[in-house]
Design a protein around this motif. Structure first.
Motif, PDB file in Angstrom:
ATOM      1  N   THR A  85      -0.614   5.978  -3.442  1.00  0.00           N
ATOM      2  CA  THR A  85       0.143   5.420  -2.175  1.00  0.00           C
ATOM      3  C   THR A  85      -0.831   3.895  -2.320  1.00  0.00           C
ATOM      4  O   THR A  85       0.207   2.760  -1.899  1.00  0.00           O
ATOM      5  CB  THR A  85      -1.282   5.855  -0.874  1.00  0.00           C
ATOM      6  OG1 THR A  85      -2.203   5.738  -0.354  1.00  0.00           O
ATOM      7  CG2 THR A  85      -0.353   7.172  -0.419  1.00  0.00           C
ATOM      8  N   HIS A  86      -1.314   3.389  -2.992  1.00  0.00           N
ATOM      9  CA  HIS A  86      -1.748   1.717  -2.726  1.00  0.00           C
ATOM     10  C   HIS A  86      -0.640   1.023  -3.899  1.00  0.00           C
ATOM     11  O   HIS A  86      -1.148  -0.079  -4.143  1.00  0.00           O
ATOM     12  CB  HIS A  86      -3.480   2.388  -3.677  1.00  0.00           C
ATOM     13  CG  HIS A  86      -3.956   2.462  -2.944  1.00  0.00           C
ATOM     14  ND1 HIS A  86      -4.643   1.939  -1.655  1.00  0.00           N
ATOM     15  CD2 HIS A  86      -4.560   3.485  -2.754  1.00  0.00           C
ATOM     16  CE1 HIS A  86      -5.115   2.532  -0.484  1.00  0.00           C
ATOM     17  NE2 HIS A  86      -5.502   3.686  -1.886  1.00  0.00           N
ATOM     18  N   ASP A 109      -3.278   9.988  -3.466  1.00  0.00           N
ATOM     19  CA  ASP A 109      -4.006   8.616  -2.836  1.00  0.00           C
ATOM     20  C   ASP A 109      -3.850   7.477  -3.752  1.00  0.00           C
ATOM     21  O   ASP A 109      -3.575   5.898  -3.082  1.00  0.00           O
ATOM     22  CB  ASP A 109      -5.224   8.960  -2.622  1.00  0.00           C
ATOM     23  CG  ASP A 109      -5.277  10.683  -1.415  1.00  0.00           C
ATOM     24  OD1 ASP A 109      -4.242  10.726  -0.944  1.00  0.00           O
ATOM     25  OD2 ASP A 109      -6.574  11.024  -1.605  1.00  0.00           O
ATOM     26  N   GLN A 110      -3.840   8.081  -4.964  1.00  0.00           N
ATOM     27  CA  GLN A 110      -3.846   6.236  -5.677  1.00  0.00           C
ATOM     28  C   GLN A 110      -2.313   5.669  -6.223  1.00  0.00           C
ATOM     29  O   GLN A 110      -2.338   4.537  -5.710  1.00  0.00           O
ATOM     30  CB  GLN A 110      -4.605   6.808  -7.335  1.00  0.00           C
ATOM     31  CG  GLN A 110      -4.451   5.525  -8.096  1.00  0.00           C
ATOM     32  CD  GLN A 110      -5.289   4.698  -7.703  1.00  0.00           C
ATOM     33  OE1 GLN A 110      -6.113   4.734  -6.881  1.00  0.00           O
ATOM     34  NE2 GLN A 110      -5.017   3.444  -7.781  1.00  0.00           N
ATOM     35  N   PRO A 158       1.786  -1.219  -5.860  1.00  0.00           N
ATOM     36  CA  PRO A 158       2.713  -2.265  -4.974  1.00  0.00           C
ATOM     37  C   PRO A 158       3.773  -2.241  -5.332  1.00  0.00           C
ATOM     38  O   PRO A 158       4.672  -1.177  -6.056  1.00  0.00           O
ATOM     39  CB  PRO A 158       2.180  -3.749  -5.947  1.00  0.00           C
ATOM     40  CG  PRO A 158       0.972  -3.045  -6.173  1.00  0.00           C
ATOM     41  CD  PRO A 158       0.624  -1.932  -6.706  1.00  0.00           C
ATOM     42  N   ILE A 196      -3.940  -3.416 -11.031  1.00  0.00           N
ATOM     43  CA  ILE A 196      -4.268  -2.943  -9.799  1.00  0.00           C
ATOM     44  C   ILE A 196      -5.079  -1.898 -10.042  1.00  0.00           C
ATOM     45  O   ILE A 196      -5.624  -1.438 -11.182  1.00  0.00           O
ATOM     46  CB  ILE A 196      -2.663  -1.923  -9.862  1.00  0.00           C
ATOM     47  CG1 ILE A 196      -1.440  -2.475 -10.079  1.00  0.00           C
ATOM     48  CG2 ILE A 196      -2.845  -0.607  -8.525  1.00  0.00           C
ATOM     49  CD1 ILE A 196       0.215  -1.569  -9.996  1.00  0.00           C
ATOM     50  N   ASP A 197      -6.455  -2.291  -8.592  1.00  0.00           N
ATOM     51  CA  ASP A 197      -7.405  -1.444  -9.044  1.00  0.00           C
ATOM     52  C   ASP A 197      -7.303   0.051  -9.006  1.00  0.00           C
ATOM     53  O   ASP A 197      -6.129   0.830  -8.654  1.00  0.00           O
ATOM     54  CB  ASP A 197      -7.979  -2.057  -7.800  1.00  0.00           C
ATOM     55  CG  ASP A 197      -8.473  -3.894  -7.808  1.00  0.00           C
ATOM     56  OD1 ASP A 197      -8.504  -4.125  -9.264  1.00  0.00           O
ATOM     57  OD2 ASP A 197      -9.005  -3.945  -6.756  1.00  0.00           O
TER      58      ASP A 197
END
Length: 174
Positions: free
Chosen positions: A22-23, A19-20, A25, A151-152
């Motif tokens: 997929t975020h 999941d991480q 860039p 990146i958050d």
């Protein structure tokens, strides 16, 4: 502790990683940083290969993480890495009910080229506990690499379950 709870914990850890990822860039996954010789992809590849070594070692009931196959595609293809992480989670669920599998584990005990290794008895639960801990350790490095690139990252990503439990206990008593 049951095998099913350990399987579930591993699935959660791998799903959180997928999941991480997929975020991310574009262009970040396989980009090396000044902090390490490899990028996020190198750590993901390393994680995946340990699970794959467990899968292949189960057939012979003998595992040697040191002799795992290094698949560079997983280090450079974010899409393939995410798909592989999700497939590993599905595979883990097939292990339910296999508590009685005895395993042998061989590990290098020296960095020299001589065959300095040790073989010991292990179990499926023990190896899954190792893999979860190993994965969280690398997720912590991945989190640092992401943060270094602005990146958050969720606060619990890359944090050991015992640390999360401790933080929860402290919050309750505060």
């Amino acid at each position: 502790m049951s095998l099913n709870s350990v399987i579930h914990a591993n699935c959660q850890t791998l799903t959180a990683l997928a999941d991480q990822l997929t975020h991310l860039p574009p262009g970040i996954y396989d980009k090396a940083t000044p902090l390490t010789d490899s990028g996020i992809g190198g750590h993901v590849r390393h994680i995946v290969e340990h699970y794959q070594e467990l899968a292949s070692g189960l057939e012979e009931q003998h595992i040697c993480y040191d002799k795992r196959v290094r698949n560079q595609l997983l280090e450079h293809s974010l899409k393939d890495a995410i798909e592989t992480l999700r497939n590993l989670s599905a595979w883990l669920l097939t292990l339910a009910g296999q508590e009685n599998i005895s395993l042998k584990l061989t590990a290098a005990t020296s960095g020299s080229r001589q065959d300095a290794s040790t073989t010991t008895e292990s179990s499926l639960i023990r190896e899954l506990l190792f893999l979860q801990s190993h994965t969280v350790h690398h997720e912590a490095i991945i989190a640092m690499l992401m943060k270094a690139q602005s990146i958050d990252v969720p606060g619990e990503f890359g944090v050991a379950p015992a640390t999360l439990q401790y933080r929860e206990e402290i919050a309750i008593t505060s």
